[in-house]
Design a protein around this motif. Structure first.
Motif, PDB file in Angstrom:
ATOM      1  N   PHE A   1      35.087  10.149   8.531  1.00 40.46           N
ATOM      2  CA  PHE A   1      33.934   9.498   9.989  1.00 40.46           C
ATOM      3  C   PHE A   1      34.851   8.125  10.199  1.00 40.46           C
ATOM      4  O   PHE A   1      34.766   7.160  10.011  1.00 40.46           O
ATOM      5  CB  PHE A   1      32.904   9.049   8.961  1.00 40.46           C
ATOM      6  N   VAL A   2      34.521   8.248  11.765  1.00 37.12           N
ATOM      7  CA  VAL A   2      35.105   6.828  12.110  1.00 37.12           C
ATOM      8  C   VAL A   2      34.091   6.279  13.514  1.00 37.12           C
ATOM      9  O   VAL A   2      33.503   7.004  13.810  1.00 37.12           O
ATOM     10  CB  VAL A   2      36.347   7.349  12.762  1.00 37.12           C
ATOM     11  N   ARG A   3      33.578   4.645  12.852  1.00 32.40           N
ATOM     12  CA  ARG A   3      33.026   4.536  13.779  1.00 32.40           C
ATOM     13  C   ARG A   3      33.628   3.267  13.824  1.00 32.40           C
ATOM     14  O   ARG A   3      34.051   2.716  13.964  1.00 32.40           O
ATOM     15  CB  ARG A   3      31.317   4.259  13.632  1.00 32.40           C
ATOM     16  N   VAL A   4      33.257   3.148  15.996  1.00 33.29           N
ATOM     17  CA  VAL A   4      34.351   2.332  16.606  1.00 33.29           C
ATOM     18  C   VAL A   4      32.952   1.267  16.872  1.00 33.29           C
ATOM     19  O   VAL A   4      32.385   2.081  17.955  1.00 33.29           O
ATOM     20  CB  VAL A   4      35.405   2.288  17.676  1.00 33.29           C
ATOM     21  N   GLU A   5      33.023   0.289  17.120  1.00 29.39           N
ATOM     22  CA  GLU A   5      32.071  -0.549  18.168  1.00 29.39           C
ATOM     23  C   GLU A   5      33.303  -2.013  18.882  1.00 29.39           C
ATOM     24  O   GLU A   5      33.508  -2.424  17.972  1.00 29.39           O
ATOM     25  CB  GLU A   5      31.041  -1.459  17.743  1.00 29.39           C
ATOM     26  N   ARG A   6      33.131  -1.015  20.689  1.00 33.86           N
ATOM     27  CA  ARG A   6      33.433  -2.538  21.430  1.00 33.86           C
ATOM     28  C   ARG A   6      35.731  -2.744  20.316  1.00 33.86           C
ATOM     29  O   ARG A   6      35.261  -3.992  20.371  1.00 33.86           O
ATOM     30  CB  ARG A   6      33.108  -3.934  21.061  1.00 33.86           C
ATOM     31  N   GLY A   7      35.935  -1.986  20.356  1.00 38.56           N
ATOM     32  CA  GLY A   7      37.366  -1.608  19.459  1.00 38.56           C
ATOM     33  C   GLY A   7      38.353  -0.388  19.536  1.00 38.56           C
ATOM     34  O   GLY A   7      37.802  -0.186  20.637  1.00 38.56           O
ATOM     35  N   ARG A   8      39.308  -0.455  19.797  1.00 41.53           N
ATOM     36  CA  ARG A   8      40.437   0.220  20.102  1.00 41.53           C
ATOM     37  C   ARG A   8      40.476   0.978  18.860  1.00 41.53           C
ATOM     38  O   ARG A   8      41.367   0.492  17.702  1.00 41.53           O
ATOM     39  CB  ARG A   8      41.297  -0.245  20.990  1.00 41.53           C
ATOM     40  N   VAL A   9      40.669   2.695  19.649  1.00 42.03           N
ATOM     41  CA  VAL A   9      41.498   3.354  17.879  1.00 42.03           C
ATOM     42  C   VAL A   9      42.483   4.382  18.770  1.00 42.03           C
ATOM     43  O   VAL A   9      42.535   4.722  19.670  1.00 42.03           O
ATOM     44  CB  VAL A   9      40.061   4.360  17.643  1.00 42.03           C
ATOM     45  N   SER A  10      43.491   4.591  17.889  1.00 40.26           N
ATOM     46  CA  SER A  10      44.357   5.462  18.669  1.00 40.26           C
ATOM     47  C   SER A  10      45.005   6.503  17.906  1.00 40.26           C
ATOM     48  O   SER A  10      45.751   5.724  15.960  1.00 40.26           O
ATOM     49  CB  SER A  10      45.816   4.383  18.907  1.00 40.26           C
ATOM     50  N   ASP A  11      45.453   6.936  17.939  1.00 36.79           N
ATOM     51  CA  ASP A  11      46.122   8.478  17.178  1.00 36.79           C
ATOM     52  C   ASP A  11      45.608   8.144  15.498  1.00 36.79           C
ATOM     53  O   ASP A  11      46.295   7.717  15.323  1.00 36.79           O
ATOM     54  CB  ASP A  11      47.644   8.232  17.384  1.00 36.79           C
ATOM     55  N   LEU A  12      44.777   9.518  15.078  1.00 33.83           N
ATOM     56  CA  LEU A  12      44.650   9.138  13.897  1.00 33.83           C
ATOM     57  C   LEU A  12      45.553  10.359  13.360  1.00 33.83           C
ATOM     58  O   LEU A  12      45.078  10.671  11.825  1.00 33.83           O
ATOM     59  CB  LEU A  12      42.819   9.755  13.714  1.00 33.83           C
ATOM     60  N   GLY A  13      46.181  10.595  13.475  1.00 35.63           N
ATOM     61  CA  GLY A  13      48.005  11.773  12.745  1.00 35.63           C
ATOM     62  C   GLY A  13      46.879  13.097  12.780  1.00 35.63           C
ATOM     63  O   GLY A  13      46.203  13.317  13.614  1.00 35.63           O
ATOM     64  N   ARG A  14      47.645  13.591  11.227  1.00 34.71           N
ATOM     65  CA  ARG A  14      47.241  14.575  11.281  1.00 34.71           C
ATOM     66  C   ARG A  14      46.268  14.832   9.963  1.00 34.71           C
ATOM     67  O   ARG A  14      45.818  14.117   9.101  1.00 34.71           O
ATOM     68  CB  ARG A  14      47.946  15.348  10.454  1.00 34.71           C
ATOM     69  N   VAL A  15      45.199  15.704   9.975  1.00 29.73           N
ATOM     70  CA  VAL A  15      43.718  16.011   9.598  1.00 29.73           C
ATOM     71  C   VAL A  15      43.641  17.158   9.306  1.00 29.73           C
ATOM     72  O   VAL A  15      43.764  18.196   9.814  1.00 29.73           O
ATOM     73  CB  VAL A  15      42.949  15.343  10.572  1.00 29.73           C
ATOM     74  N   GLU A  16      44.048  17.471   7.835  1.00 27.44           N
ATOM     75  CA  GLU A  16      43.616  19.515   7.245  1.00 27.44           C
ATOM     76  C   GLU A  16      42.180  18.701   7.035  1.00 27.44           C
ATOM     77  O   GLU A  16      42.120  18.538   5.514  1.00 27.44           O
ATOM     78  CB  GLU A  16      44.920  19.844   6.850  1.00 27.44           C
ATOM     79  N   CYS A  17      41.227  20.120   7.071  1.00 23.57           N
ATOM     80  CA  CYS A  17      39.875  20.142   5.928  1.00 23.57           C
ATOM     81  C   CYS A  17      39.715  21.657   5.732  1.00 23.57           C
ATOM     82  O   CYS A  17      40.428  22.546   7.027  1.00 23.57           O
ATOM     83  CB  CYS A  17      38.400  19.685   7.328  1.00 23.57           C
ATOM     84  N   SER A  18      39.211  21.647   5.112  1.00 22.35           N
ATOM     85  CA  SER A  18      39.189  23.536   4.891  1.00 22.35           C
ATOM     86  C   SER A  18      37.698  23.503   3.054  1.00 22.35           C
ATOM     87  O   SER A  18      37.969  22.465   2.298  1.00 22.35           O
ATOM     88  CB  SER A  18      40.024  23.995   3.895  1.00 22.35           C
ATOM     89  N   GLY A  19      36.697  24.084   4.208  1.00 23.21           N
ATOM     90  CA  GLY A  19      35.805  23.927   3.336  1.00 23.21           C
ATOM     91  C   GLY A  19      34.456  23.462   2.795  1.00 23.21           C
ATOM     92  O   GLY A  19      33.812  22.933   2.730  1.00 23.21           O
ATOM     93  N   THR A  20      34.796  21.689   4.300  1.00 22.46           N
ATOM     94  CA  THR A  20      33.505  20.976   4.261  1.00 22.46           C
ATOM     95  C   THR A  20      32.658  21.204   5.074  1.00 22.46           C
ATOM     96  O   THR A  20      32.595  22.490   6.391  1.00 22.46           O
ATOM     97  CB  THR A  20      35.120  19.588   4.911  1.00 22.46           C
ATOM     98  N   ARG A  21      31.076  20.521   4.589  1.00 21.61           N
ATOM     99  CA  ARG A  21      30.210  20.616   5.417  1.00 21.61           C
ATOM    100  C   ARG A  21      29.822  19.668   5.566  1.00 21.61           C
ATOM    101  O   ARG A  21      29.714  18.336   4.972  1.00 21.61           O
ATOM    102  CB  ARG A  21      29.073  20.726   4.300  1.00 21.61           C
ATOM    103  N   SER A  22      29.529  19.194   6.518  1.00 17.59           N
ATOM    104  CA  SER A  22      27.770  17.946   7.055  1.00 17.59           C
ATOM    105  C   SER A  22      26.466  18.336   7.954  1.00 17.59           C
ATOM    106  O   SER A  22      26.323  18.951   7.770  1.00 17.59           O
ATOM    107  CB  SER A  22      28.623  17.653   8.076  1.00 17.59           C
TER     108      SER A  22
END
Length: 815
Positions: A1-22
């Motif tokens: 989870f990424v929450r950004v306010e009045r900032g800057r986010v770049s390239d979160l890289g490589r993300v792998e998910c398996s069997g996750t729930r929200s």
């Protein structure tokens, strides 16, 4: 989870998910930004992940932000009520989706129940983009395979835009995607769904679907726009796509386009193969527009597509129109400038290829349209158009081959309080009407104005009933009462028509016209009509026009009309005109010129081998003896007040080599008829009147008429036979055979025969000039016993009620 306010986010890289729930957004990842700049690059690999709200794999939501997604997203078996793989939400933001995304076995399921409300605008078995007051650039590629919607819209992609500007230039490839269930109006877009409100959309990427399905509308693509501007400029490819409509509105096996107060255009190449709309029309595409402007451009190729029944239906019904294309317009405009080719298309109702239903609208159908092997169980085997208070202009280059329908084997027009103009060039080959109008059928209701122009070629067309090539009819012949309508309807055939090898089981081997309501002002054939090889019960051209309620209906035949090798089993072989009066003050008039008939044959007893014009008074407001029935003589009395109520004028006409039982060349009946500059040659009557037969109580004049080498088997009038109480005048004419006046001992219907400035030549051993007013039995006895024929060059045998006058007449006798 990424929450950004009045900032800057770049390239979160490589993300792998398996069997996750929200239980909320993003089964794998959730990125949320407010007044920020976010760039999401890298690689996201998601498998077997789930969200209870949106984004079974990834959810990105931004407000007043700039979002760039240029990474790669891959989903396998991700699930969510909105966006089975990924969802992108933007509010007052700029969104750029530049990376490639793919979803396989992703699923949208159930309604979204959040904060006490159901959100049913959410969709997207694979991807969802939700925009409010934003701009979006979607240039990345999207792939979906075996993605689905349990309830909602967009088996692969759902776009929901309000007050936004969207540029969609990336390609979308979908296969085995589906919308399996729906709620109210939401069960559309088996592949892709777009909902636009006060938005601008330009899509110039390729949208491709194979084996996609929607329960309601748009087996591949569904676009709904209100107050928006929609431009679909990219290629659209649909193969084996299905719309299975369970409620109205809907349809569009490939694409469904619904616009309200909007502008919409489809200008890219559209390819549709094996597409089906079950339950409503538009085997490939269905368009519904209200208060909108729609443009169909580019190149359209539709094959093996159908508007079919659902499994529980056994017969067709209104709404199931358009085997390839269905269009419904209300207060809208439609313009077609592209090139459309539809082949092997069918419909279980009207419009085997296309159906247009226009209400208070304008249609301009131009470009080029080719329809091959199309059929409808209803009307319009190729194209059907229903116009109500509308203006329709067909100026397309039109080709119809092997088309079949009920009325209008090629084209069917239903005209109600509307104006229809057919222009451009048209070719019909092998068109068949199971009822009437082998190539074209026109049904006029109320006040309709129809103009058929352009260059039209009809080859090998046939109709089971009327009009082997063209049939025009009104509602009276269907049993309605139209006596209150005004005299505003008219038909004008002002183009160049060439018709070969055409036939009708009843009347009008080539052209049949049956219009007899009080609303008709007239029928005009003012162009060039050429008919070769026609077969019918009555007439290669059959025109039946009536007037009632004090109006005047007119038949105008001018220009050039050529008829050859035509045959009829009952009425005239060439042109058969019936002028019907169904009211005490109505008037019906005909003006016929430039008609040339050669080798026409009437096999029946009604006569008029080349041309027949009959004035008839109806005994009721219904027309039980229309369509050339032999019982007309019993139902209608002659127009005995014909000079003021029913009349015809024929000039510059020729009849050569025609044959009939009565009137081998021309037959007239009742009313007042005037011939001028007429040439009749080699005409044969198997009964009386080889050249001309005047039947009933008629007033007849022949000025500058030449009748040569014509014969009657009875010997009664090789050139001219005047029956009963007719009034006959022959002026400045040439006749090479006998003239016979057949009177009856009836003092109330006096007959006068006047010959002026004419020459009559005959062989006394073969024919005679007789002016006779005796009883039929006496007349027959004297003629056939040879009393007159063998010993007299000229005979007068009058009673006190008849008159025969000759002025400056030259008689030449041979033998």
């Amino acid at each position: 989870f990424v929450r950004v306010e009045r900032g800057r986010v770049s390239d979160l890289g490589r993300v792998e998910c398996s069997g996750t729930r929200s239980t909320l957004e993003g089964g794998c990842a959730f990125v949320n930004g407010d007044a920020t700049t976010i760039r999401i690059g890298g690689i996201y690999e998601v498998s077997d992940s789930e969200s209870s709200y949106v984004g079974g794999g990834i959810h990105v939501g931004v407000t007043s932000s700039a979002l760039v997604v240029d990474g790669q997203v891959e989903c396998e078996a991700a699930r969510a009520p909105g966006g089975g793989c990924a969802s992108i939400w933007g509010s007052n933001s700029s969104v750029a989706l530049l990376g490639n995304m793919s979803a396989r076995h992703a699923q949208h399921y159930g309604y979204i129940y959040f904060y006490g409300t159901h959100d049913r605008n959410i969709g997207g078995g694979g991807f969802m983009v939700h925009l409010t007051e934003s701009t979006a650039d979607v240039s990345g590629q999207l792939w979906c395979n075996t993605t689905s919607i349990w309830t909602g819209t967009g088996g692969c992609v759902a776009l929901v835009s309000t007050g936004s500007v969207v540029q969609w230039s990336g390609n979308v490839n979908m296969s085995n995607t589906a919308v399996n269930y729906g709620y109210n109006a939401l069960a559309g877009g088996g592949g892709m769904y777009m909902s636009l409100t006060a938005s601008h959309l330009r899509s110039n990427g390729t949208i491709s679907c194979r084996d996609t399905y929607a329960l309601r509308e748009g087996g591949c693509l569904s676009v709904k726009a209100a107050g928006s501007d929609v431009r679909l400029a990219g290629a659209l490819f649909f193969e084996r796509v299905t719309s299975d409509v369970y409620s109205i509105p809907g349809g569009g096996g490939g694409m469904y386009l619904e616009v309200s107060s909007s502008n919409a255009s489809v200008s890219g190449r559209v390819t549709c193969r094996e597409s089906v709309s079950r339950g409503l029309g538009g085997g490939c595409v269905a368009v519904r527009a209200q208060n909108s402007a729609v443009g169909l451009h580019g190149r359209w190729e539709v094959s093996d597509s159908h508007a079919a029944l659902r499994s529980y239906s056994s017969i067709g019904y209104p709404g199931l129109e358009g085997g390839a294309v269905y269009v419904s317009l209300v207060a809208s405009t439609l313009v077609h400038t592209g090139e459309s080719t539809w082949s092997n298309v069918t419909c279980v109702w009207d419009g085997g290829g296309m159906w247009i239903d226009a209400v208070e609208s304008t249609v301009e159908w131009g470009g080029r349209t080719t329809v091959v092997n199309a059929s409808a169980l209803g009307n319009g085997g190729g194209i059907g158009i229903a116009a109500s208070q509308s203006t329709i202009v067909l100026n397309s280059s039109l080709v119809m081959r092997e088309t079949q329908g009920l009325v209008g084997g090629g084209v069917f027009l239903r005209v109600n309080e509307s104006t229809v103009r057919v222009e451009g060039s048209s070719v019909y080959a092998g068109s068949v009407a199971n009822a009437s109008g082998g190539a074209v059928g026109v049904h006029v209701l109320g006040s309709g104005r129809v103009s058929l122009g352009g260059n039209v070629s009809v080859e090998s067309a046939r109709a089971a009933q009327h009009g082997g090539a063209l049939y025009v009819y009104d509602e009276t012949l269907r049993g309605s009462n139209d006596s209150a309508a005004s005299m505003e309807s008219w038909l004008r055939v002002n183009g160049t028509f060439t018709m070969r090898n055409v036939s009708a089981g009843l009347d009008g081997g080539a052209i049949g016209v049956n219009v007899s309501t009080s609303s008709w002002r007239g029928v005009s054939l003012s162009g060039e009509v050429r008919i070769h090889e026609s077969r019918a019960r009555s007439g290669a051209i059959y025109i039946e026009v009536g007037g009632s309620g004090g109006g005047t209906a007119e038949v105008l035949v001018e220009g050039l009309t050529e008829i050859s090798n035509a045959s009829a089993s009952v009425g005239s072989g060439g042109m058969d005109v019936r002028l019907l009066r169904t009211g005490s003050t109505s008037r019906v008039n005909a003006s016929i010129s430039g008609v040339h008939v050669r080798d026409a044959l009437s096999n029946g007893g009604m006569g008029g081998g080349g041309i027949a014009v009959r004035c008839l008074n109806g005994t009721s407001g219904v027309l039980p003896c229309s369509n050339g029935s032999a019982s007309c003589a019993a139902v209608y009395a002659d127009g005995q007040d014909g000079a003021t109520r029913c009349s015809s004028a024929m000039r510059e006409i020729s009849v050569h080599g025609s044959e009939a039982w009565q009137g081998g060349g021309v037959l007239v009946r009742g009313g007042s008829h005037a011939l001028r500059d007429v040439w009749i040659a080699n005409a044969v009557a198997r009964g009386s009147g080889g050249g001309v037969y005047v039947e009933g109580s008629a007033s007849f004049s022949c000025v500058n008429c030449t009748i040569t080498n014509s014969t009657s088997a009875s010997g009664q009038g090789d050139s001219l036979y005047a029956n009963a109480t007719s009034l006959v005048s022959v002026v400045n004419s040439r006749m090479s055979a006998g003239v016979f006046g057949n009177g009856e001992d009836n003092a109330t219907h006096a007959r006068t025969v006047v010959y002026s400035d004419s020459s009559i030549s005959f062989n006394v051993t073969e024919s005679s000039f007789v002016c006779d007013s005796q009883h039929a039995a006496t007349r027959t006895e004297r003629l056939f016993n040879g009393t007159y024929v063998s010993s007299n060059t000229m005979s007068f045998d009058l009673d006190s009620s008849s008159c025969c006058i000759l002025r400056n007449v030259s008689l030449t006798c041979q033998g």
